[in-house]
Design a protein around this motif. Structure first.
Motif, short mmCIF file in Angstrom:
data_model
loop_
_atom_site.label_atom_id
_atom_site.label_comp_id
_atom_site.label_asym_id
_atom_site.label_seq_id
_atom_site.Cartn_x
_atom_site.Cartn_y
_atom_site.Cartn_z
N GLU A 16 72.76 35.55 -2.14
CA GLU A 16 73.41 34.32 -1.67
C GLU A 16 74.27 34.54 -0.42
N ASN A 17 74.33 33.48 0.39
CA ASN A 17 75.20 33.48 1.57
C ASN A 17 75.02 34.71 2.47
N THR A 18 73.75 35.12 2.65
CA THR A 18 73.46 36.20 3.61
C THR A 18 72.53 35.65 4.69
N MET A 19 72.45 36.34 5.81
CA MET A 19 71.54 35.90 6.87
C MET A 19 70.10 35.92 6.36
N LEU A 20 69.80 36.88 5.49
CA LEU A 20 68.45 36.94 4.91
C LEU A 20 68.14 35.65 4.15
N ALA A 21 69.07 35.23 3.30
CA ALA A 21 68.87 34.01 2.50
C ALA A 21 68.77 32.77 3.39
N PHE A 22 69.45 32.79 4.51
CA PHE A 22 69.38 31.64 5.44
C PHE A 22 68.05 31.65 6.18
N GLN A 23 67.67 32.84 6.69
CA GLN A 23 66.41 32.93 7.45
C GLN A 23 65.22 32.55 6.57
N LYS A 24 65.28 32.89 5.30
CA LYS A 24 64.17 32.58 4.38
C LYS A 24 64.01 31.07 4.17
N VAL A 25 65.10 30.33 4.31
CA VAL A 25 65.01 28.87 4.20
C VAL A 25 64.12 28.35 5.34
N ALA A 26 64.37 28.86 6.54
CA ALA A 26 63.60 28.41 7.70
C ALA A 26 62.15 28.89 7.61
N GLU A 27 61.94 30.09 7.10
CA GLU A 27 60.59 30.67 7.06
C GLU A 27 59.73 30.13 5.93
N GLU A 28 60.34 29.97 4.74
CA GLU A 28 59.52 29.77 3.54
C GLU A 28 59.61 28.39 2.90
N THR A 29 60.47 27.53 3.37
CA THR A 29 60.60 26.24 2.69
C THR A 29 60.57 25.08 3.69
N VAL A 30 60.54 23.89 3.11
CA VAL A 30 60.60 22.71 3.96
C VAL A 30 61.95 22.00 3.76
N ALA A 31 62.95 22.79 3.45
CA ALA A 31 64.29 22.21 3.24
C ALA A 31 64.78 21.53 4.51
N ASP A 32 65.61 20.51 4.32
CA ASP A 32 66.22 19.83 5.46
C ASP A 32 67.45 20.58 5.95
N GLY A 33 68.05 21.36 5.04
CA GLY A 33 69.28 22.03 5.44
C GLY A 33 69.71 23.13 4.50
N ILE A 34 70.87 23.68 4.83
CA ILE A 34 71.46 24.80 4.08
C ILE A 34 72.89 24.42 3.72
N GLU A 35 73.28 24.77 2.51
CA GLU A 35 74.69 24.68 2.11
C GLU A 35 75.24 26.09 2.08
N LEU A 36 76.45 26.29 2.60
CA LEU A 36 77.09 27.61 2.55
C LEU A 36 78.59 27.44 2.41
N ASP A 37 79.28 28.54 2.09
CA ASP A 37 80.72 28.49 1.81
C ASP A 37 81.47 29.36 2.81
N VAL A 38 82.64 28.88 3.27
CA VAL A 38 83.39 29.69 4.24
C VAL A 38 84.84 29.94 3.82
N GLN A 39 85.32 31.09 4.27
CA GLN A 39 86.70 31.51 4.03
C GLN A 39 87.21 32.22 5.29
N LEU A 40 88.47 32.61 5.25
CA LEU A 40 89.11 33.21 6.43
C LEU A 40 89.54 34.66 6.15
N THR A 41 89.22 35.56 7.10
CA THR A 41 89.62 36.97 6.95
C THR A 41 91.11 37.13 7.29
N LYS A 42 91.62 38.32 7.02
CA LYS A 42 93.03 38.63 7.30
C LYS A 42 93.36 38.40 8.78
N ASP A 43 92.38 38.70 9.65
CA ASP A 43 92.61 38.53 11.10
C ASP A 43 92.04 37.20 11.61
N GLY A 44 91.85 36.24 10.70
CA GLY A 44 91.57 34.86 11.13
C GLY A 44 90.15 34.54 11.55
#
Ligand code: G3P
Ligand code: MG
Length: 242
Positions: A16-44
């Protein structure tokens, strides 16, 4: 036609939430989009990860917010997933946006400000979206509705989804009062019979997470759901008839 979003990327088969999992959406499916989650590191820096803690999905431990991007980049992601995959690291928002520009996929960015507020994450995100010229490809969502309001204040035309994990009633009126484009509800309770109709009366969409069986997907489509956010966009495509 009901739209299909890949939850945390193509997370049914890939970490989950890796570039591999994102690229596979574009390569292998007919999805309209991607859902992902974001957070902030110590250095912003904005990075893509679901949990506040590193322990479940990486070989690190403790809170993500206590590490700099350089430290986080040393970790491997996907340690909880069976199978052999090329080593993945925690993606930055910049890495993701550079890739997203090469696709036509929409992205629903879920701001994980429910446990830690990550002061300033909304401003940073909007600035990055503008820098990459991705205004038309990005939707926003959060369980923290103060975050949703902040996004709307910063970018009034933004498509914002109010995440809901309760049995709330009359959500149409509430969502419209917030200028929300959608209510993003749990498939099992929030997206009950009649909720889509109520929302549609107020010009608001219903998105449902996370239906992973054809039966539940069909039920949600029958209830008038506009978007299925699923770990299996391949199954959803068959159900929707794409
Ligand atoms: O955005 C829909 C869904 O992702 C919300 O729950 O915990 O999977 O981020 P969660
Ligand atoms: Mg999410």
């Amino acid at each position: 036609m009901t739209m299909i979003f890949a939850h945390r990327g193509f997370s049914g088969y890939y970490p989950e939430n890796t570039m591999l999992a994102f690229q596979k959406v574009a390569e292998e499916t007919v999805a309209d989009g991607i859902e992902l989650d974001v957070q902030l590191t110590k250095d912003g820096e904005i990075v893509i990860m679901h949990d506040e803690k590193l322990d479940r999905t990486t070989n690190g431990s403790g809170y993500l917010k206590d590490y700099t991007l350089e430290e986080l980049k040393m970790l491997s992601v996907g340690v909880n997933v069976k199978g052999f995959f090329p080593r993945q690291t925690i993606p930055t928002m910049r890495e993701y946006f550079a890739w997203l520009k090469t696709t036509k996929l929409i992205t629903n960015i879920e701001l994980k400000t429910g446990v830690f507020e990550y002061e300033g994450i909304e401003e940073k995100l909007i600035a990055l979206v503008k820098e990459y010229g991705l205004e038309d490809q990005i939707w926003y969502s959060s369980f923290n509705h103060y975050t949703c309001a902040k996004i709307k204040a910063l970018m009034p035309e933004a498509k914002v989804g109010l995440l809901m994990d309760t049995w709330m009633m009359n959500v149409g009126e509430y969502a419209a009062s917030q200028g929300a484009a959608s209510v993003n509800a749990c498939s099992y309770f929030g997206a009950k019979e009649g909720v889509a109709d109520d929302l549609h009366k107020h010009g608001v969409q219903l998105q449902a997470w996370t239906p992973n069986t054809p039966e539940l997907m069909q039920e949600l489509i029958d209830r008038g759901c506009d978007v299925l956010i699923t770990n299996y966009p391949d199954i959803a495509a068959k159900v929707v008839g794409k």
